[in-house]
Design an enzyme around this catalytic site. Structure first.
Site: not given
Ligand code: DAT
Ligand code: MG
Length: 149
Positions: A9, A49, A57, A85, A91, A102, A112, A115, A126
């Site tokens: 990212k 996304y 968020f 993962r 996350t 991370r 973080n 992805h 994806e």
């Molecule tokens: P991951 O990236 O581990 O698959 P995710 O799909 O739940 O996690 O969320 C996608 C991204 O969105 C994550 O990498 C960072 C952001 N994100 C998730 N939860 C968040 C939150 N509570 N506040 C801010 N950003 C968040």
């Molecule tokens: Mg995800």
């Protein structure tokens, strides 16, 4: 064999962490079958996304992922999705196990660094978003050879 889509990212690119992140994935033994350096535009970010649309968020996530260039990669290996993962970590960096990318390099869930696809269907979706079939290489008998004739 499985494939996973990785995004290094904007914050990781800006902090000079492309190398360390790719190194960790390579060291696990995952094979890189696709890689490009792109600036994700808003429509692509929204498609990638889409499952998070409507969450609080979401707007910040779209702004973040479109804010600067990223590296997108496809890696391949047995159980690649789970292995990626687990190599990335949870996350939320505060919950990520030490030794994961991370945990070792980040603090904030909104920054973080990387992805990784979360399942086989997500991975296929994806990968197709970011790569045409002819942009992916196959590691056959020839490409696996590390001493060239
Ligand atoms: P991951 O990236 O581990 O698959 P995710 O799909 O739940 O996690 O969320 C996608 C991204 O969105 C994550 O990498 C960072 C952001 N994100 C998730 N939860 C968040 C939150 N509570 N506040 C801010 N950003 C968040
Ligand atoms: Mg995800």
């Amino acid at each position: 064999m499985e494939r996973s889509l990785i995004i290094i990212k904007p914050d990781a690119v800006q902090r000079g962490l492309i190398g360390p992140i790719i190194t960790r994935l390579e060291w696990r033994g995952l094979k890189i079958v696709g890689m490009k350096f792109i600036h994700i535009d808003e429509p692509l970010a929204r498609r990638h996304y889409a499952v998070h649309e409507g969450k609080p968020f979401f707007p910040g996530l779209i702004r973040y992922i479109t804010s600067a260039p990223v590296i997108v990669l496809v890696v391949e290996g047995r159980k690649a999705i789970e292995i990626v993962r687990r190599t990335l970590g949870a996350t939320r960096p505060a919950e990520a196990a030490p030794g994961t990318i991370r945990a070792d390099f980040s603090l904030e869930v909104g920054r973080n660094l990387v992805h990784g696809s979360d399942g086989p269907e997500t991975a296929a979706f994806e990968i197709a978003l970011f790569f045409d079939d002819d942009e992916l290489v196959s590691w056959g008998r020839d490409t696996d050879r590390w001493i060239f004739e």
